[in-house]
Design a protein around this motif. Structure first.
Motif, PDB file in Angstrom:
ATOM      1  N   ASN A 104       0.922  -1.141   0.068  1.00  0.00           N
ATOM      2  CA  ASN A 104       0.128   0.024  -0.014  1.00  0.00           C
ATOM      3  C   ASN A 104       0.865   1.537   0.004  1.00  0.00           C
ATOM      4  OD1 ASN A 104      -2.828  -1.319   0.716  1.00  0.00           O
ATOM      5  ND2 ASN A 104      -1.324  -2.074   2.359  1.00  0.00           N
ATOM      6  N   TRP A 105       0.475   2.209  -0.152  1.00  0.00           N
ATOM      7  CA  TRP A 105       1.024   3.502  -0.007  1.00  0.00           C
ATOM      8  C   TRP A 105       1.016   4.179   1.402  1.00  0.00           C
ATOM      9  CZ3 TRP A 105       3.430   6.604  -3.815  1.00  0.00           C
ATOM     10  CH2 TRP A 105       3.790   7.916  -3.285  1.00  0.00           C
ATOM     11  N   SER A 106       1.867   3.833   2.085  1.00  0.00           N
ATOM     12  CA  SER A 106       2.186   3.619   3.705  1.00  0.00           C
ATOM     13  C   SER A 106       1.230   2.954   4.336  1.00  0.00           C
ATOM     14  CB  SER A 106       2.012   5.419   4.173  1.00  0.00           C
ATOM     15  OG  SER A 106       3.026   6.107   3.817  1.00  0.00           O
ATOM     16  N   GLY A 107       1.384   2.976   5.800  1.00  0.00           N
ATOM     17  CA  GLY A 107       0.624   1.683   6.580  1.00  0.00           C
ATOM     18  C   GLY A 107      -0.468   2.553   7.415  1.00  0.00           C
ATOM     19  N   ILE A 108      -0.248   2.629   8.747  1.00  0.00           N
ATOM     20  CA  ILE A 108      -1.345   2.938   9.651  1.00  0.00           C
ATOM     21  C   ILE A 108      -0.771   4.660  10.243  1.00  0.00           C
ATOM     22  CG2 ILE A 108      -2.307   2.521  11.760  1.00  0.00           C
ATOM     23  CD1 ILE A 108      -1.937  -0.503  11.250  1.00  0.00           C
TER      24      ILE A 108
ATOM     25  N   LEU B 192       6.300  -4.053   2.158  1.00  0.00           N
ATOM     26  CA  LEU B 192       6.432  -2.860   1.139  1.00  0.00           C
ATOM     27  C   LEU B 192       7.619  -3.480   0.265  1.00  0.00           C
ATOM     28  CD1 LEU B 192       5.755   0.047   0.231  1.00  0.00           C
ATOM     29  CD2 LEU B 192       7.383   0.845   1.765  1.00  0.00           C
ATOM     30  N   ASP B 193       7.058  -3.090  -0.935  1.00  0.00           N
ATOM     31  CA  ASP B 193       8.139  -3.285  -2.078  1.00  0.00           C
ATOM     32  C   ASP B 193       7.955  -2.199  -2.859  1.00  0.00           C
ATOM     33  OD1 ASP B 193       9.764  -3.862  -4.368  1.00  0.00           O
ATOM     34  OD2 ASP B 193       9.100  -5.928  -4.611  1.00  0.00           O
ATOM     35  N   THR B 194       8.902  -1.039  -2.858  1.00  0.00           N
ATOM     36  CA  THR B 194       8.630   0.063  -3.498  1.00  0.00           C
ATOM     37  C   THR B 194       8.919   0.005  -4.855  1.00  0.00           C
ATOM     38  OG1 THR B 194      11.257   0.451  -3.312  1.00  0.00           O
ATOM     39  CG2 THR B 194       9.648   1.538  -1.449  1.00  0.00           C
ATOM     40  N   SER B 195       9.410  -0.983  -5.597  1.00  0.00           N
ATOM     41  CA  SER B 195       9.271  -1.168  -6.979  1.00  0.00           C
ATOM     42  C   SER B 195       7.835  -1.496  -7.397  1.00  0.00           C
ATOM     43  CB  SER B 195      10.209  -2.385  -7.261  1.00  0.00           C
ATOM     44  OG  SER B 195       9.615  -3.764  -7.045  1.00  0.00           O
ATOM     45  N   VAL B 196       7.121  -2.106  -6.666  1.00  0.00           N
ATOM     46  CA  VAL B 196       5.670  -2.450  -7.004  1.00  0.00           C
ATOM     47  C   VAL B 196       4.753  -1.186  -6.742  1.00  0.00           C
ATOM     48  CG1 VAL B 196       3.639  -3.798  -6.235  1.00  0.00           C
ATOM     49  CG2 VAL B 196       5.769  -4.956  -6.467  1.00  0.00           C
ATOM     50  N   VAL B 197       5.021  -0.660  -5.663  1.00  0.00           N
ATOM     51  CA  VAL B 197       4.375   0.596  -5.392  1.00  0.00           C
ATOM     52  C   VAL B 197       4.780   1.779  -6.476  1.00  0.00           C
ATOM     53  CG1 VAL B 197       3.475   2.370  -3.701  1.00  0.00           C
ATOM     54  CG2 VAL B 197       3.964  -0.124  -3.291  1.00  0.00           C
ATOM     55  N   ASP B 198       6.023   1.880  -6.815  1.00  0.00           N
ATOM     56  CA  ASP B 198       6.636   2.766  -7.908  1.00  0.00           C
ATOM     57  C   ASP B 198       6.816   4.121  -7.228  1.00  0.00           C
ATOM     58  OD1 ASP B 198       7.812   3.870 -10.228  1.00  0.00           O
ATOM     59  OD2 ASP B 198       5.681   4.163 -10.925  1.00  0.00           O
ATOM     60  N   CYS B 199       7.532   3.890  -5.875  1.00  0.00           N
ATOM     61  CA  CYS B 199       7.664   5.074  -5.449  1.00  0.00           C
ATOM     62  C   CYS B 199       9.185   5.068  -4.666  1.00  0.00           C
ATOM     63  CB  CYS B 199       6.408   5.385  -4.118  1.00  0.00           C
ATOM     64  SG  CYS B 199       6.898   4.110  -2.886  1.00  0.00           S
ATOM     65  N   THR B 200       9.603   6.225  -4.343  1.00  0.00           N
ATOM     66  CA  THR B 200      10.887   6.105  -3.614  1.00  0.00           C
ATOM     67  C   THR B 200      10.786   6.916  -2.476  1.00  0.00           C
ATOM     68  OG1 THR B 200      11.277   8.346  -4.780  1.00  0.00           O
ATOM     69  CG2 THR B 200      12.045   6.286  -5.812  1.00  0.00           C
ATOM     70  N   VAL B 201       9.713   7.723  -2.055  1.00  0.00           N
ATOM     71  CA  VAL B 201       9.940   8.360  -0.740  1.00  0.00           C
ATOM     72  C   VAL B 201       8.114   8.637  -0.269  1.00  0.00           C
ATOM     73  CG1 VAL B 201      11.923   9.687  -1.141  1.00  0.00           C
ATOM     74  CG2 VAL B 201       9.890  10.763  -1.919  1.00  0.00           C
ATOM     75  N   LYS B 202       8.038   8.751   0.840  1.00  0.00           N
ATOM     76  CA  LYS B 202       6.829   9.102   1.374  1.00  0.00           C
ATOM     77  C   LYS B 202       5.762   7.940   1.439  1.00  0.00           C
ATOM     78  CE  LYS B 202       7.563  13.988   0.573  1.00  0.00           C
ATOM     79  NZ  LYS B 202       6.984  15.137  -0.298  1.00  0.00           N
TER      80      LYS B 202
ATOM     81  N   ASP C 287       6.338   5.121   2.842  1.00  0.00           N
ATOM     82  CA  ASP C 287       6.762   3.912   3.707  1.00  0.00           C
ATOM     83  C   ASP C 287       6.433   4.584   5.029  1.00  0.00           C
ATOM     84  OD1 ASP C 287       8.337   6.317   3.754  1.00  0.00           O
ATOM     85  OD2 ASP C 287      10.375   5.302   3.269  1.00  0.00           O
ATOM     86  N   ARG C 288       5.600   4.974   5.439  1.00  0.00           N
ATOM     87  CA  ARG C 288       5.220   5.587   6.715  1.00  0.00           C
ATOM     88  C   ARG C 288       4.400   4.853   7.509  1.00  0.00           C
ATOM     89  NH1 ARG C 288       8.085  10.743   5.840  1.00  0.00           N
ATOM     90  NH2 ARG C 288       9.471   9.946   4.097  1.00  0.00           N
ATOM     91  N   MET C 289       4.777   4.726   8.733  1.00  0.00           N
ATOM     92  CA  MET C 289       3.751   4.464   9.834  1.00  0.00           C
ATOM     93  C   MET C 289       3.950   5.895  10.918  1.00  0.00           C
ATOM     94  SD  MET C 289       2.288   1.677  10.413  1.00  0.00           S
ATOM     95  CE  MET C 289       3.409   0.494   9.432  1.00  0.00           C
ATOM     96  N   ALA C 290       2.754   5.944  11.319  1.00  0.00           N
ATOM     97  CA  ALA C 290       2.826   7.354  12.233  1.00  0.00           C
ATOM     98  C   ALA C 290       1.907   7.491  13.403  1.00  0.00           C
ATOM     99  CB  ALA C 290       2.633   8.462  11.131  1.00  0.00           C
TER     100      ALA C 290
END
Length: 510
Positions: A355-359, A420-430, A432-435
């Motif tokens: 997903n794009w980020s978590g919880i 999280l696999d950023t190559s699947v989500v196609d992202c480099t930043v932001k 990957d967050r839990m907050a």
């Protein structure tokens, strides 16, 4: 309602384990992944693939049923009007029409049942606003397709007046404007297809009364909000696969909620006592789940994957640093003073994959009863009956200091798997967050929540805990405010002391 994100930018289990053990088969259209490395499942087949193959109704009229003729325009409404309560109606195969008037809906009587034969469709012809309305209780609709109605914004096609005790089973409610379905108390929606409706698949709202005892089980809820209301009215908070308002007691289980244009499931304003379990929440453009200004829930054993790619990326691309989450708790928490089956929000046994980020746990310091910044206009917490009590100077002292504010507290997040696999989500930043965070309180002048009081409380004092989770991929953690981005060691260390007993494997994609 509009989410007020913060004031430094815009205002604003067992089932899953069984699926994972059964094998790893990607959903059609999903990005290719390594099935030996990531938990993945054929969600369409495992949970509620009902739209492609709806259950068939009786081919012949049951004994004692009134037959409705599709060749006679208005036959369903007329025969309903002339028949007594507790009548069963059998709609024959074909397209049924109401009279060509926008208010020519069916008005059931108490205990009526409506059964569709194979191929029975009630079609509004883009003329009728509502299919079934009125206040009769304990109405049943089974095996019927309802389509082509043009309900206005925030109104619904089936059970338009939110009558109590309705049962909707094995129905297809599709291609309507507004909400496909409204909800009353003790409503049951089972094995149905709610898809491609203009605003909501279902809008669980009832004027003047909370909806209680709601069951949503084994449905496919897909591709709703075709009219893209958030673009028509930016920040309206008026979309979702299902939207819940002031629902007291809901069981949402075994549904496939996917590809909605916005949020999948959204509970907004004084909901309480939810169990959200065994669902697959997949490929929704926004968050999979938002639980906002609400209380006491169990969120367990769900598969949550490939959500928030559109809206999360949109925020990131414009430079927003807020951790826009796939599971988003906004001013929501456990509250022992509000009666429920639990006195906390417990999130466990879920798999969150790509997903794009978590919880994110968030609390807006400027959002409380009687505040001009409270976007839930006119509403107050369930602990204070009259918002005018939440005013200077009384709000600055107990008990109103705590009771006037919706609090993100007593949230227990454990035994989940975050991949999280950023190559699947196609992202480099932001992505990957839990907050856990809040804003700097500043509004209005008489607020007792100025400064970092709320940020300190949500982060360190309100019993919000992550523990015993599994992290696979390059996860980062945000605490207190968006500027504090932490690695796992900092997250586990003083002063945050989160994720005791958790494991971290930082290799991208795991």
């Amino acid at each position: 309602m509009v989410i007020k994100w913060r004031n430094w930018a815009l205002p604003a289990a067992p089932l899953v384990l069984a699926l994972l053990a059964a094998g790893c088969v990607s959903t059609p259209g999903a990005p290719a992944t390594d099935p030996t490395a990531q938990p993945s499942t054929s969600v369409a087949r495992s949970v509620a693939r009902v739209c492609a193959g709806p259950a068939a109704g009786p081919a012949k009229a049951p004994a004692g049923a009134v037959t409705v003729d599709p060749a006679v325009t208005g036959d369903l409404a007329a025969k309903t009007k002339s028949s007594p309560p507790n009548t069963t109606f059998w709609l024959g195969p074909g397209k049924h029409r109401l009279e060509p008037d926008r208010f020519a809906q069916v008005i059931p009587k108490e205990g009526n049942s409506y059964l569709g034969a194979p191929g029975a469709v009630l079609d509004g012809g883009k003329t009728n606003q509502y299919a079934f309305g009125g206040t009769a209780r304990n109405v049943t609709i089974r095996y019927l397709t309802v389509q082509g109605f043009v309900a206005p914004q925030n109104e619904g096609v089936v059970n338009h007046d939110s009558a109590d005790g309705w049962v909707i089973e094995h129905a297809t409610i599709q291609n309507n404007s507004g909400a496909g379905l409204m909800a009353g108390a003790r409503q049951q929606v089972r094995g149905s297809c709610l898809r491609s409706n203009g605003q909501y698949g279902m809008n669980a709202y009832k004027t003047g009364d909370p909806v209680s005892g709601l069951v949503i089980e084994g449905n496919e809820i897909a591709a709703n909000n075709t009219d893209d209301w958030e673009r028509q009215q930016p920040g309206c908070g008026c979309t979702g696969g299902v939207k819940f308002w002031a629902v007291n007691g809901a069981d949402v289980r075994g549904n496939w909620v996917h590809e909605n244009h916005g949020t999948g499931l959204w509970a907004d304003t004084n909901n309480n006592d939810f169990r959200i379990e065994g669902n697959v929440l997949e490929a929704n453009e926004g968050a999979a789940l938002i639980y906002e200004t609400s209380y006491n829930a169990v969120i367990r054993n769900n598969m949550i994957r490939r959500n928030n790619w559109v809206e999360g990326r949109r925020y990131a691309d414009r430079g927003d640093t807020f951790p826009f989450a796939t599971v988003y708790l906004s001013e929501s928490g456990g509250e022992p003073q509000v009666r429920a089956r639990t006195d906390k929000i417990e999130i466990y046994g879920n798999v969150l994959e790509n997903n794009w980020s978590g919880i994110t746990l968030w609390e807006n310091a400027d959002r409380f009863c009687n505040s001009p910044a409270n976007t839930s206009t006119g509403d107050c917490t369930l602990l204070v009956r009259h918002s005018d009590r939440c005013a200077d100077p009384a709000i600055a002292t107990a008990p109103l200091y705590t009771d006037c504010r919706w609090k993100t507290q007593r949230v227990d997040i454990h035994n989940n798997r975050f991949v999280l696999d950023t190559s699947v989500v196609d992202c480099t930043v932001k992505c990957d967050r839990m907050a856990v965070l809040a804003n700097y309180g500043s509004y209005p002048d008489w607020s007792p929540y100025h400064g970092e009081r709320v940020a300190e409380a949500i982060t360190l004092k309100q019993h919000n805990r992550w523990h015993d989770n599994v992290y696979i991929g390059p996860w980062k953690f945000v605490a207190h405010d968006p500027s504090r981005v932490l690695d796992s060691a900092q997250w586990q260390g003083t002063p945050y002391q989160q994720d005791a007993g958790s494991t971290f494997r930082a290799r991208d994609g795991g």
